[in-house]
Structure formats: C-alpha cells, structure tokens
Motif scaffolding. Sequence first.
Motif, short mmCIF file in Angstrom:
data_model
loop_
_atom_site.label_atom_id
_atom_site.label_comp_id
_atom_site.label_asym_id
_atom_site.label_seq_id
_atom_site.Cartn_x
_atom_site.Cartn_y
_atom_site.Cartn_z
N ASP A 87 -5.57 -0.36 -5.13
CA ASP A 87 -4.60 0.09 -4.03
C ASP A 87 -3.42 -0.94 -4.06
OD1 ASP A 87 -6.86 -1.40 -3.08
OD2 ASP A 87 -5.99 -1.30 -1.01
N HIS A 88 -3.50 -1.94 -4.38
CA HIS A 88 -2.39 -2.94 -4.40
C HIS A 88 -1.41 -3.10 -5.52
CE1 HIS A 88 -3.69 -4.83 -0.63
NE2 HIS A 88 -4.90 -4.32 -1.00
N TRP A 89 -1.67 -1.97 -6.62
CA TRP A 89 -0.65 -2.34 -7.65
C TRP A 89 -0.31 -0.92 -8.38
CZ3 TRP A 89 -3.50 0.37 -11.38
CH2 TRP A 89 -4.93 -0.01 -11.68
N GLN A 90 -0.73 0.25 -7.54
CA GLN A 90 -0.23 1.67 -8.23
C GLN A 90 1.16 2.04 -8.59
OE1 GLN A 90 -3.37 4.62 -6.95
NE2 GLN A 90 -3.35 3.30 -5.09
N ALA A 91 1.83 1.18 -7.68
CA ALA A 91 3.51 1.64 -8.23
C ALA A 91 4.10 0.26 -8.84
CB ALA A 91 4.19 1.34 -6.84
N LEU A 92 3.12 -0.75 -9.48
CA LEU A 92 3.66 -1.71 -10.14
C LEU A 92 4.29 -1.28 -11.33
CD1 LEU A 92 3.88 -4.88 -10.12
CD2 LEU A 92 1.57 -4.98 -11.33
#
Length: 218
Positions: free
Chosen positions: A78-83
């Motif tokens: 949930d902390h890197w899905q747009a990375l």
Amino acid sequence: MAYSGVVKVGGAPDVHELADMMISKVAVGPMDNNAYLLRCRATGEQLMIDAANEPDTLLRLIGDDGVTGVVTTHQHQDHWQALDTVVQATDARTYAGSRDAEGIPVPTDVPLADGDTVRFGAAQLTAVHLAGHTPGSIALVYDDPHGHPHLFTGDCLFPGGIGNTWGDASRFASLLHDVEAKLFAALPDETWVYPGHGSDTTLGNERPHIQEWRERGW
C-alpha cells in the motif's frame, strides 16, 4: 490557513509551510495512505515520500516541476502502488531501506542504511532504520535549521502507538526499542510527526504513553 495535517481521500492536500521547505500532505485510497511532497524553497526541487496509490493524484500534486526522488518508507504494497507510474513519468531516483528494497518491485536506485542522507536542492533528510513493522522500515528526519525537527515515520509510529507487529513479541520489542532509542531519545518533544496513515502528532504528545504501549504489547 494554518496547517492541520488532517486530509481525506479525494480531498485537497494540506500544506505545511516552513522557512526553507514546503510539505504537502495528501491522502489516497483505498487504504487511506498519506503521501508527502517536499519542496525546497531555495531551488524548487521536490522529493516525494511514499508514492502510495492514485498516481494521477500524485502527479497533479507534483506538477510541472517534476520530482527528483521518491523515498519508500517500507516494502508493504500500500506504500508503493503508484511508484512505478510516478517514476516513469518523472524519471525520479528511488530510495528505500536496504533491508526492504527486495520487497519493492520497482528497483531501488539508492538503498538506505541507518544514518544515510537524502539530499534534494538545499535540503537534507536523514534516514533512521526501525526494525519490526518490516525488517527495513525507515523514518526520515528533516532537522529544520529555523525550528524543530520534522519526522516522517511511515508505519512505525502513529498517534497512539507504534506500528503493527501482528502479535509477534520479538517484532514488537524490536520496533518499540528502535522507536524509543532512535526517535524519542534523539529528538525533542516539539518534533512534528507525519505518519503513513491518519493524522499528525508530535513526539511530546506520544512520549508520556510509551509505558502504556509496552504494557499492552502493541
């Protein structure tokens, strides 16, 4: 309007204006994650902390000036899905804790160890390794030369307690030890805390409750 640190998914960012830096906080769904955009006032260079989700929202926040780097606080999805989308659009350099980098599908350009620095423009953040929520979680400290420190804690410290360790006593002990030794013992009560989810707090607000956390075990 004064900064409150209260944001909601689909709502406007909240902006904390410091002497040398602007910190924009935005919430993205579906897990109500916080993403932070830091802008150096001297140079206009920007750095993002946790490209969590909703890449269109994050790219609008970044704007035409782009972003020089994205720091991922830990390996949870949930902390890197747009990375990947943000990096592809901006050619940003990626940073993450060295022990969590393999768990992030976007390659980490700069693995961070405890005490390493992340520089953008005239600004600098210091990485703090906090083991327990994940093996390689990091917090990031901006030591404001004109005021108190600012601390980005990912999922390691929230209002009301430390991050989830899923009932594992050894992980809980590790995270509580690191948070006490590396954050509470090292930084003043005025330190402003920006967590990975929810509202902000300060170390002074949380410090009186550490023994309560120890006794309850979470």
